[in-house]
Design an enzyme around this catalytic site. Sequence first.
Site, short mmCIF file in Angstrom:
data_model
loop_
_atom_site.label_atom_id
_atom_site.label_comp_id
_atom_site.label_asym_id
_atom_site.label_seq_id
_atom_site.Cartn_x
_atom_site.Cartn_y
_atom_site.Cartn_z
CB SER A 147 -1.01 0.05 1.08
OG SER A 147 -1.96 1.00 0.92
CG HIS A 165 -5.82 -0.24 -0.88
ND1 HIS A 165 -5.11 0.39 -1.99
CD2 HIS A 165 -5.43 -0.22 0.11
CE1 HIS A 165 -3.88 0.89 -1.38
NE2 HIS A 165 -3.83 0.56 -0.18
#
Length: 298
Positions: free
Chosen positions: A85, A188
């Site tokens: 991430s 996300h």
Amino acid sequence: MLVLVAPGQGAQTPGFLTPWLELPGLADRLAGWSDVVGLDLIKYGTEGDADEIRDTAVAQPLLVAAALASAEALGVTPDLVAGHSVGEFATAALSGSLTPEQALALVRERAQAMAEAAAVTQTGMTAVLGGDEAEVLAAIDKQGLTPANINGAGQIVAGGTLEQLAAFKEDAPARARLIPLSVAGAFHTHHMAPAVERLRAAAASVTPADPSVRLLQNADGQVVSTGADLMERLVAQVSAPVRWDSCVAAMAELGVTKMIELLPGGTLTGLAKRGLRGVQTVALKTPDDLDKARELIK
């Protein structure tokens, strides 16, 4: 083959930077990066409580700065890099595609944009440990949630509204353990779509170099060969699932034998112990771990 990995949001803990400030030059480096991101990184990393450093706008620059500072202290050139991430911004700099300052400036925009997007609707994330993967994914889909992180080693993270997550908890998949994560939103997932455009606008002012160190990317675990492709992927991943399982599979295929997880380490090396059996790992948590890491790569 050595891979350096950088953890994502949720890895931070109160005071985790404190012992690192004793290393020569590190406090000065963090002070300079504080000017770039408009935050007192040293204060947050030493005095910030759990709620303060949970704030997306704080956590993301803090994590990237910590990863970069620990990599600089380690002083090794890896064969491969991969970040989870927001950790991808640290590895973008470690690959030579971005400067640390460019990476941190983009993370500042990303963090602020994602914090704003998270404030629109009350959302969150829940880790699902164990269970049959197909059944877990079906249960996530049933509640309208997104499998935001597919981490491998029996771990999937669901993201969505708090109501959806509550319903998911009441109708949990068999043989699975659910753990709510200390994050401020459903990262996300489609809830982050507004943040994508803000980051895209910021990224337009940056001209990335092609990576000089092989870099695996979260979307599909592929090696990214051009700076332009990397930048597009960094922008798109804000609202797209993290496929860390694909990154781990690529590490195995490429022949990784050693892994060092940058500060604040522990999460990704923990996954590696289950998903990359036989690979030697060191997680950088305190400066004492630097010697262990250097010993590993001799």
